[in-house]
Scaffold this motif. Structure first.
Motif, PDB file in Angstrom:
ATOM      1  N   THR A  14       0.832  -1.205   0.000  1.00  0.00           N
ATOM      2  CA  THR A  14       0.000   0.000   0.000  1.00  0.00           C
ATOM      3  C   THR A  14       0.865   1.252   0.000  1.00  0.00           C
ATOM      4  O   THR A  14       0.611   2.191  -0.759  1.00  0.00           O
ATOM      5  CB  THR A  14      -0.936  -0.002   1.228  1.00  0.00           C
ATOM      6  OG1 THR A  14      -1.743  -1.176   1.177  1.00  0.00           O
ATOM      7  CG2 THR A  14      -1.823   1.224   1.248  1.00  0.00           C
ATOM      8  N   GLU A  15       1.892   1.260   0.838  1.00  0.00           N
ATOM      9  CA  GLU A  15       2.775   2.431   0.903  1.00  0.00           C
ATOM     10  C   GLU A  15       3.525   2.630  -0.407  1.00  0.00           C
ATOM     11  O   GLU A  15       3.678   3.762  -0.874  1.00  0.00           O
ATOM     12  CB  GLU A  15       3.744   2.287   2.072  1.00  0.00           C
ATOM     13  CG  GLU A  15       3.056   2.412   3.419  1.00  0.00           C
ATOM     14  CD  GLU A  15       3.978   2.127   4.594  1.00  0.00           C
ATOM     15  OE1 GLU A  15       5.194   1.908   4.392  1.00  0.00           O
ATOM     16  OE2 GLU A  15       3.473   2.118   5.739  1.00  0.00           O
ATOM     17  N   LEU A  16       3.983   1.550  -1.029  1.00  0.00           N
ATOM     18  CA  LEU A  16       4.683   1.665  -2.312  1.00  0.00           C
ATOM     19  C   LEU A  16       3.748   2.164  -3.412  1.00  0.00           C
ATOM     20  O   LEU A  16       4.158   2.950  -4.276  1.00  0.00           O
ATOM     21  CB  LEU A  16       5.309   0.326  -2.694  1.00  0.00           C
ATOM     22  CG  LEU A  16       6.530  -0.089  -1.869  1.00  0.00           C
ATOM     23  CD1 LEU A  16       6.911  -1.534  -2.178  1.00  0.00           C
ATOM     24  CD2 LEU A  16       7.696   0.841  -2.119  1.00  0.00           C
ATOM     25  N   GLU A  17       2.483   1.723  -3.378  1.00  0.00           N
ATOM     26  CA  GLU A  17       1.512   2.218  -4.354  1.00  0.00           C
ATOM     27  C   GLU A  17       1.272   3.711  -4.182  1.00  0.00           C
ATOM     28  O   GLU A  17       1.130   4.444  -5.162  1.00  0.00           O
ATOM     29  CB  GLU A  17       0.199   1.442  -4.242  1.00  0.00           C
ATOM     30  CG  GLU A  17       0.297   0.031  -4.789  1.00  0.00           C
ATOM     31  CD  GLU A  17      -0.940  -0.821  -4.506  1.00  0.00           C
ATOM     32  OE1 GLU A  17      -1.762  -0.451  -3.642  1.00  0.00           O
ATOM     33  OE2 GLU A  17      -1.070  -1.870  -5.162  1.00  0.00           O
ATOM     34  N   GLU A  18       1.252   4.173  -2.925  1.00  0.00           N
ATOM     35  CA  GLU A  18       1.086   5.602  -2.663  1.00  0.00           C
ATOM     36  C   GLU A  18       2.281   6.390  -3.203  1.00  0.00           C
ATOM     37  O   GLU A  18       2.115   7.455  -3.801  1.00  0.00           O
ATOM     38  CB  GLU A  18       0.915   5.859  -1.165  1.00  0.00           C
ATOM     39  CG  GLU A  18      -0.403   5.386  -0.607  1.00  0.00           C
ATOM     40  CD  GLU A  18      -0.476   5.472   0.912  1.00  0.00           C
ATOM     41  OE1 GLU A  18       0.480   5.956   1.552  1.00  0.00           O
ATOM     42  OE2 GLU A  18      -1.518   5.042   1.462  1.00  0.00           O
ATOM     43  N   VAL A  19       3.495   5.860  -3.021  1.00  0.00           N
ATOM     44  CA  VAL A  19       4.697   6.516  -3.543  1.00  0.00           C
ATOM     45  C   VAL A  19       4.636   6.561  -5.070  1.00  0.00           C
ATOM     46  O   VAL A  19       4.944   7.586  -5.686  1.00  0.00           O
ATOM     47  CB  VAL A  19       5.975   5.784  -3.063  1.00  0.00           C
ATOM     48  CG1 VAL A  19       7.209   6.266  -3.808  1.00  0.00           C
ATOM     49  CG2 VAL A  19       6.154   5.963  -1.566  1.00  0.00           C
ATOM     50  N   LEU A  20       4.213   5.457  -5.679  1.00  0.00           N
ATOM     51  CA  LEU A  20       4.097   5.403  -7.129  1.00  0.00           C
ATOM     52  C   LEU A  20       3.091   6.436  -7.640  1.00  0.00           C
ATOM     53  O   LEU A  20       3.342   7.109  -8.648  1.00  0.00           O
ATOM     54  CB  LEU A  20       3.686   3.984  -7.553  1.00  0.00           C
ATOM     55  CG  LEU A  20       3.706   3.701  -9.053  1.00  0.00           C
ATOM     56  CD1 LEU A  20       5.127   3.882  -9.608  1.00  0.00           C
ATOM     57  CD2 LEU A  20       3.228   2.290  -9.313  1.00  0.00           C
ATOM     58  N   ASP A  21       1.980   6.597  -6.960  1.00  0.00           N
ATOM     59  CA  ASP A  21       0.982   7.597  -7.338  1.00  0.00           C
ATOM     60  C   ASP A  21       1.585   8.998  -7.295  1.00  0.00           C
ATOM     61  O   ASP A  21       1.343   9.818  -8.177  1.00  0.00           O
ATOM     62  CB  ASP A  21      -0.244   7.534  -6.422  1.00  0.00           C
ATOM     63  CG  ASP A  21      -1.098   6.292  -6.678  1.00  0.00           C
ATOM     64  OD1 ASP A  21      -0.922   5.642  -7.733  1.00  0.00           O
ATOM     65  OD2 ASP A  21      -1.935   5.960  -5.797  1.00  0.00           O
ATOM     66  N   VAL A  22       2.368   9.272  -6.260  1.00  0.00           N
ATOM     67  CA  VAL A  22       3.005  10.588  -6.137  1.00  0.00           C
ATOM     68  C   VAL A  22       3.998  10.785  -7.280  1.00  0.00           C
ATOM     69  O   VAL A  22       4.051  11.855  -7.905  1.00  0.00           O
ATOM     70  CB  VAL A  22       3.711  10.736  -4.761  1.00  0.00           C
ATOM     71  CG1 VAL A  22       4.599  11.950  -4.729  1.00  0.00           C
ATOM     72  CG2 VAL A  22       2.685  10.788  -3.641  1.00  0.00           C
ATOM     73  N   LEU A  23       4.768   9.759  -7.581  1.00  0.00           N
ATOM     74  CA  LEU A  23       5.756   9.872  -8.656  1.00  0.00           C
ATOM     75  C   LEU A  23       5.099  10.011 -10.033  1.00  0.00           C
ATOM     76  O   LEU A  23       5.642  10.667 -10.898  1.00  0.00           O
ATOM     77  CB  LEU A  23       6.680   8.648  -8.643  1.00  0.00           C
ATOM     78  CG  LEU A  23       7.618   8.533  -7.449  1.00  0.00           C
ATOM     79  CD1 LEU A  23       8.362   7.199  -7.487  1.00  0.00           C
ATOM     80  CD2 LEU A  23       8.610   9.686  -7.427  1.00  0.00           C
ATOM     81  N   ASN A  24       3.959   9.395 -10.211  1.00  0.00           N
ATOM     82  CA  ASN A  24       3.264   9.452 -11.500  1.00  0.00           C
ATOM     83  C   ASN A  24       2.374  10.682 -11.652  1.00  0.00           C
ATOM     84  O   ASN A  24       1.866  10.922 -12.740  1.00  0.00           O
ATOM     85  CB  ASN A  24       2.416   8.188 -11.717  1.00  0.00           C
ATOM     86  CG  ASN A  24       3.275   6.982 -12.008  1.00  0.00           C
ATOM     87  OD1 ASN A  24       4.378   7.099 -12.528  1.00  0.00           O
ATOM     88  ND2 ASN A  24       2.771   5.810 -11.680  1.00  0.00           N
ATOM     89  N   ALA A  25       2.195  11.422 -10.591  1.00  0.00           N
ATOM     90  CA  ALA A  25       1.356  12.630 -10.656  1.00  0.00           C
ATOM     91  C   ALA A  25       2.031  13.657 -11.548  1.00  0.00           C
ATOM     92  O   ALA A  25       3.266  13.784 -11.552  1.00  0.00           O
ATOM     93  CB  ALA A  25       1.142  13.202  -9.253  1.00  0.00           C
ATOM     94  N   PRO A  26       1.230  14.396 -12.342  1.00  0.00           N
ATOM     95  CA  PRO A  26       1.835  15.417 -13.209  1.00  0.00           C
ATOM     96  C   PRO A  26       2.549  16.489 -12.386  1.00  0.00           C
ATOM     97  O   PRO A  26       2.067  16.893 -11.324  1.00  0.00           O
ATOM     98  CB  PRO A  26       0.651  15.999 -13.968  1.00  0.00           C
ATOM     99  CG  PRO A  26      -0.571  15.495 -13.297  1.00  0.00           C
ATOM    100  CD  PRO A  26      -0.192  14.350 -12.433  1.00  0.00           C
ATOM    101  N   SER A  27       3.699  16.924 -12.882  1.00  0.00           N
ATOM    102  CA  SER A  27       4.456  17.963 -12.172  1.00  0.00           C
ATOM    103  C   SER A  27       3.741  19.299 -12.298  1.00  0.00           C
ATOM    104  O   SER A  27       3.107  19.586 -13.290  1.00  0.00           O
ATOM    105  CB  SER A  27       5.853  18.085 -12.775  1.00  0.00           C
ATOM    106  OG  SER A  27       6.527  16.870 -12.668  1.00  0.00           O
ATOM    107  N   ARG A  28       3.914  20.114 -11.266  1.00  0.00           N
ATOM    108  CA  ARG A  28       3.275  21.436 -11.303  1.00  0.00           C
ATOM    109  C   ARG A  28       4.288  22.501 -11.527  1.00  0.00           C
ATOM    110  O   ARG A  28       5.333  22.563 -11.126  1.00  0.00           O
ATOM    111  CB  ARG A  28       2.550  21.699  -9.983  1.00  0.00           C
ATOM    112  CG  ARG A  28       1.410  20.741  -9.816  1.00  0.00           C
ATOM    113  CD  ARG A  28       0.711  20.991  -8.511  1.00  0.00           C
ATOM    114  NE  ARG A  28      -0.188  19.870  -8.269  1.00  0.00           N
ATOM    115  CZ  ARG A  28      -1.413  20.005  -7.899  1.00  0.00           C
ATOM    116  NH1 ARG A  28      -1.922  21.157  -7.701  1.00  0.00           N
ATOM    117  NH2 ARG A  28      -2.175  18.962  -7.711  1.00  0.00           N
TER     118      ARG A  28
END
Length: 121
Positions: A107-121
């Motif tokens: 679960t924690e790794l999936e959360e990190v992956l979501d953050v990394l895959n989020a578009p940059s601002r």
């Protein structure tokens, strides 16, 4: 008779250092008064107490509580039997705790992956 768990899937443990008794009750699907009782019965549970005797649990406490909950509610142990199981060397080989830790890590790794895959601002 003890109430069986309705759902074996408990929520993921957030990446915090300390948890209040209410948060732990929600994370472990037990009531706060049950946690206070278990503190008296299981020496492994010793939350940090701060001002006004407020309890603050750490991640290891939450995992231990989930293990106690599993022993009592899912596996049908009595309080005495659960105490013996936790204090014996068998608990080191108990796969339910490892499965819980692995689910948590995923679960924690999936959360990190979501953050990394989020578009940059």
């Amino acid at each position: 008779m003890l109430e069986p768990s309705h759902n074996n899937e408990l929520p993921a443990i957030p990446g915090k250092r300390y948890f209040t008794i209410g948060e732990v009750a929600d994370l472990c699907a037990v009531k706060a008064h049950v946690l206070r009782y278990w503190e008296q019965e299981f020496p492994q549970l010793s939350p940090v107490k701060r001002r006004g005797n407020r309890r603050y649990y750490q991640r290891a406490d939450v995992i231990t509580i989930r293990q106690i909950r599993s022993l009592l509610y899912d596996q049908g142990y009595t309080i005495g039997g659960a105490k013996q199981k936790l204090s014996s060397h068998e608990v080191k080989e108990d796969t339910s705790q490892y499965k819980q830790i692995i689910r948590q890590m995923i679960t924690e790794l999936e959360e990190v992956l979501d953050v990394l895959n989020a578009p940059s601002r």
